[in-house]
Write a protein that holds these residues in place. Structure first.
Motif, PDB file in Angstrom:
ATOM      1  N   ARG A  46      12.183   2.978   9.651  1.00 11.00           N
ATOM      2  CA  ARG A  46      11.939   2.925  11.099  1.00 11.00           C
ATOM      3  C   ARG A  46      12.705   4.148  11.542  1.00 11.00           C
ATOM      4  O   ARG A  46      13.674   4.556  11.175  1.00 11.00           O
ATOM      5  CB  ARG A  46      12.303   1.580  11.742  1.00 11.00           C
ATOM      6  N   SER A  47      12.105   4.631  12.719  1.00  9.21           N
ATOM      7  CA  SER A  47      12.440   5.860  13.286  1.00  9.21           C
ATOM      8  C   SER A  47      13.505   5.220  14.461  1.00  9.21           C
ATOM      9  O   SER A  47      13.362   4.303  14.917  1.00  9.21           O
ATOM     10  CB  SER A  47      11.321   6.459  14.078  1.00  9.21           C
ATOM     11  N   ILE A  48      14.584   6.232  14.723  1.00 11.48           N
ATOM     12  CA  ILE A  48      15.702   5.972  15.654  1.00 11.48           C
ATOM     13  C   ILE A  48      15.081   5.738  17.264  1.00 11.48           C
ATOM     14  O   ILE A  48      15.586   4.704  17.581  1.00 11.48           O
ATOM     15  CB  ILE A  48      16.591   6.934  15.401  1.00 11.48           C
ATOM     16  N   ASP A  49      13.935   6.662  17.518  1.00 14.66           N
ATOM     17  CA  ASP A  49      13.293   6.366  18.841  1.00 14.66           C
ATOM     18  C   ASP A  49      12.699   5.275  18.951  1.00 14.66           C
ATOM     19  O   ASP A  49      12.162   5.166  20.169  1.00 14.66           O
ATOM     20  CB  ASP A  49      12.671   7.680  19.089  1.00 14.66           C
ATOM     21  N   GLY A  50      12.134   4.485  17.980  1.00 18.46           N
ATOM     22  CA  GLY A  50      11.521   3.042  18.048  1.00 18.46           C
ATOM     23  C   GLY A  50       9.868   3.427  17.962  1.00 18.46           C
ATOM     24  O   GLY A  50       9.133   2.518  17.985  1.00 18.46           O
ATOM     25  N   THR A  51       9.546   4.763  17.738  1.00 19.43           N
ATOM     26  CA  THR A  51       8.013   5.114  17.963  1.00 19.43           C
ATOM     27  C   THR A  51       7.191   5.287  16.747  1.00 19.43           C
ATOM     28  O   THR A  51       5.983   5.193  16.526  1.00 19.43           O
ATOM     29  CB  THR A  51       7.831   6.350  18.719  1.00 19.43           C
ATOM     30  N   LYS A  52       8.183   5.153  15.474  1.00 20.20           N
ATOM     31  CA  LYS A  52       7.409   5.306  13.893  1.00 20.20           C
ATOM     32  C   LYS A  52       7.914   4.342  12.993  1.00 20.20           C
ATOM     33  O   LYS A  52       9.128   3.864  13.125  1.00 20.20           O
ATOM     34  CB  LYS A  52       7.779   6.736  13.601  1.00 20.20           C
ATOM     35  N   VAL A  53       7.252   3.855  12.075  1.00 21.87           N
ATOM     36  CA  VAL A  53       7.321   3.026  11.213  1.00 21.87           C
ATOM     37  C   VAL A  53       6.783   3.791   9.960  1.00 21.87           C
ATOM     38  O   VAL A  53       5.724   4.144   9.838  1.00 21.87           O
ATOM     39  CB  VAL A  53       6.824   1.462  11.260  1.00 21.87           C
ATOM     40  N   THR A  54       7.351   4.051   8.813  1.00 19.58           N
ATOM     41  CA  THR A  54       6.889   4.767   7.557  1.00 19.58           C
ATOM     42  C   THR A  54       7.118   3.996   6.668  1.00 19.58           C
ATOM     43  O   THR A  54       8.214   3.468   6.126  1.00 19.58           O
ATOM     44  CB  THR A  54       7.681   6.351   7.659  1.00 19.58           C
ATOM     45  N   MET A  55       6.236   3.982   5.643  1.00 23.02           N
ATOM     46  CA  MET A  55       6.251   3.267   4.508  1.00 23.02           C
ATOM     47  C   MET A  55       6.011   4.238   3.385  1.00 23.02           C
ATOM     48  O   MET A  55       4.900   4.844   3.324  1.00 23.02           O
ATOM     49  CB  MET A  55       5.323   1.870   4.266  1.00 23.02           C
ATOM     50  N   TYR A  56       6.872   4.398   2.403  1.00 24.48           N
ATOM     51  CA  TYR A  56       6.555   5.119   1.137  1.00 24.48           C
ATOM     52  C   TYR A  56       6.377   4.076  -0.129  1.00 24.48           C
ATOM     53  O   TYR A  56       7.244   3.290  -0.211  1.00 24.48           O
ATOM     54  CB  TYR A  56       7.970   5.833   0.789  1.00 24.48           C
ATOM     55  N   ALA A  57       5.282   4.305  -0.669  1.00 23.68           N
ATOM     56  CA  ALA A  57       5.102   3.479  -1.940  1.00 23.68           C
ATOM     57  C   ALA A  57       4.494   4.026  -2.957  1.00 23.68           C
ATOM     58  O   ALA A  57       3.777   5.039  -2.879  1.00 23.68           O
ATOM     59  CB  ALA A  57       3.778   2.363  -1.308  1.00 23.68           C
ATOM     60  N   GLN A  58       4.847   3.358  -4.146  1.00 24.53           N
ATOM     61  CA  GLN A  58       4.587   4.141  -5.436  1.00 24.53           C
ATOM     62  C   GLN A  58       3.389   3.006  -6.159  1.00 24.53           C
ATOM     63  O   GLN A  58       3.803   1.900  -6.370  1.00 24.53           O
ATOM     64  CB  GLN A  58       5.528   4.257  -6.342  1.00 24.53           C
ATOM     65  N   TRP A  59       2.430   3.455  -6.745  1.00 23.40           N
ATOM     66  CA  TRP A  59       1.389   2.741  -7.432  1.00 23.40           C
ATOM     67  C   TRP A  59       1.179   3.387  -8.739  1.00 23.40           C
ATOM     68  O   TRP A  59       1.346   4.823  -8.858  1.00 23.40           O
ATOM     69  CB  TRP A  59       0.088   2.839  -6.814  1.00 23.40           C
ATOM     70  N   GLU A  60       0.789   2.601  -9.708  1.00 24.10           N
ATOM     71  CA  GLU A  60       0.568   3.170 -11.311  1.00 24.10           C
ATOM     72  C   GLU A  60      -0.535   4.117 -11.043  1.00 24.10           C
ATOM     73  O   GLU A  60      -0.577   5.138 -12.054  1.00 24.10           O
ATOM     74  CB  GLU A  60       0.425   2.103 -12.143  1.00 24.10           C
ATOM     75  N   SER A  61      -1.447   3.908 -10.053  1.00 22.80           N
ATOM     76  CA  SER A  61      -2.654   4.993 -10.202  1.00 22.80           C
ATOM     77  C   SER A  61      -3.171   4.741  -8.897  1.00 22.80           C
ATOM     78  O   SER A  61      -3.202   3.640  -8.253  1.00 22.80           O
ATOM     79  CB  SER A  61      -3.698   4.554 -11.295  1.00 22.80           C
ATOM     80  N   ARG A  62      -4.364   5.634  -8.625  1.00 23.77           N
ATOM     81  CA  ARG A  62      -5.005   5.657  -7.346  1.00 23.77           C
ATOM     82  C   ARG A  62      -6.004   4.637  -7.507  1.00 23.77           C
ATOM     83  O   ARG A  62      -6.340   3.992  -6.575  1.00 23.77           O
ATOM     84  CB  ARG A  62      -5.666   7.096  -7.111  1.00 23.77           C
ATOM     85  N   GLU A  63      -6.451   4.433  -8.616  1.00 21.28           N
ATOM     86  CA  GLU A  63      -7.526   3.359  -8.809  1.00 21.28           C
ATOM     87  C   GLU A  63      -7.073   1.928  -8.434  1.00 21.28           C
ATOM     88  O   GLU A  63      -7.372   0.968  -8.044  1.00 21.28           O
ATOM     89  CB  GLU A  63      -8.180   3.371 -10.172  1.00 21.28           C
ATOM     90  N   LYS A  64      -5.509   1.702  -9.141  1.00 21.49           N
ATOM     91  CA  LYS A  64      -5.023   0.462  -8.941  1.00 21.49           C
ATOM     92  C   LYS A  64      -4.737   0.129  -7.428  1.00 21.49           C
ATOM     93  O   LYS A  64      -4.844  -0.731  -6.674  1.00 21.49           O
ATOM     94  CB  LYS A  64      -3.985   0.153  -9.820  1.00 21.49           C
ATOM     95  N   TYR A  65      -4.536   1.443  -6.638  1.00 18.51           N
ATOM     96  CA  TYR A  65      -4.214   1.122  -5.255  1.00 18.51           C
ATOM     97  C   TYR A  65      -5.367   0.849  -4.435  1.00 18.51           C
ATOM     98  O   TYR A  65      -5.408  -0.062  -3.526  1.00 18.51           O
ATOM     99  CB  TYR A  65      -3.628   2.525  -4.784  1.00 18.51           C
ATOM    100  N   GLU A  66      -6.392   1.516  -4.742  1.00 21.45           N
ATOM    101  CA  GLU A  66      -7.822   1.362  -4.105  1.00 21.45           C
ATOM    102  C   GLU A  66      -8.049   0.072  -4.394  1.00 21.45           C
ATOM    103  O   GLU A  66      -8.826  -0.567  -3.596  1.00 21.45           O
ATOM    104  CB  GLU A  66      -8.826   2.329  -4.624  1.00 21.45           C
ATOM    105  N   ALA A  67      -8.100  -0.646  -5.534  1.00 23.94           N
ATOM    106  CA  ALA A  67      -8.460  -2.198  -5.767  1.00 23.94           C
ATOM    107  C   ALA A  67      -7.610  -2.995  -4.867  1.00 23.94           C
ATOM    108  O   ALA A  67      -8.135  -3.847  -4.404  1.00 23.94           O
ATOM    109  CB  ALA A  67      -8.070  -2.244  -7.189  1.00 23.94           C
ATOM    110  N   MET A  68      -6.376  -2.658  -4.530  1.00 26.60           N
ATOM    111  CA  MET A  68      -5.585  -3.414  -3.619  1.00 26.60           C
ATOM    112  C   MET A  68      -6.205  -3.411  -2.141  1.00 26.60           C
ATOM    113  O   MET A  68      -6.283  -4.290  -1.609  1.00 26.60           O
ATOM    114  CB  MET A  68      -4.381  -2.889  -3.551  1.00 26.60           C
ATOM    115  N   ARG A  69      -6.734  -2.288  -1.889  1.00 28.53           N
ATOM    116  CA  ARG A  69      -7.249  -1.961  -0.674  1.00 28.53           C
ATOM    117  C   ARG A  69      -8.514  -2.854  -0.442  1.00 28.53           C
ATOM    118  O   ARG A  69      -9.066  -3.280   0.601  1.00 28.53           O
ATOM    119  CB  ARG A  69      -7.431  -0.523  -0.235  1.00 28.53           C
TER     120      ARG A  69
END
Length: 101
Positions: A46-69
């Motif tokens: 979360r940003s200190i100013d309260g205006t952003k939330v950022t998520m860093y994520a790792q997946w085994e592959s783009r295909e597996k990420y797209e299946a989740m979506r």
């Protein structure tokens, strides 16, 4: 294992909605996404100013990420987030990893 598929997702919110978004993303990841095939890890920021939330994520592959979506269990969370936050997705490949010696 090959280098993971990385997502850096940046959500822009009003300061009043930052906690709401963090709670939603925490619930989505903890209850659903982390149990899906191909998920490796994610970190929520979360940003200190309260205006952003950022998520860093790792997946085994783009295909597996797209299946989740495409999974009906995961999509309502993003739809809810988009009702009060602006979303910018960034997809990356890891080029180099630096570690303290």
């Amino acid at each position: 294992m090959k280098n993971p598929f990385v997502l850096i997702n940046i959500f822009t919110v009003t300061p009043d909605d930052q906690r709401r978004l963090i709670d939603l993303l925490t619930k989505a990841t903890g209850e659903t996404i982390k149990h899906m095939d191909g998920f490796i890890t994610s970190t929520l920021h979360r940003s200190i100013d309260g205006t952003k939330v950022t998520m860093y994520a790792q997946w085994e592959s783009r295909e597996k990420y797209e299946a989740m979506r495409r999974n009906a269990t995961a999509s309502p969370y993003l739809e809810e987030a988009l009702s009060f936050a602006k979303f910018e997705m960034g997809a990356y490949e890891v080029v180099e990893i630096f570690k303290k010696a």
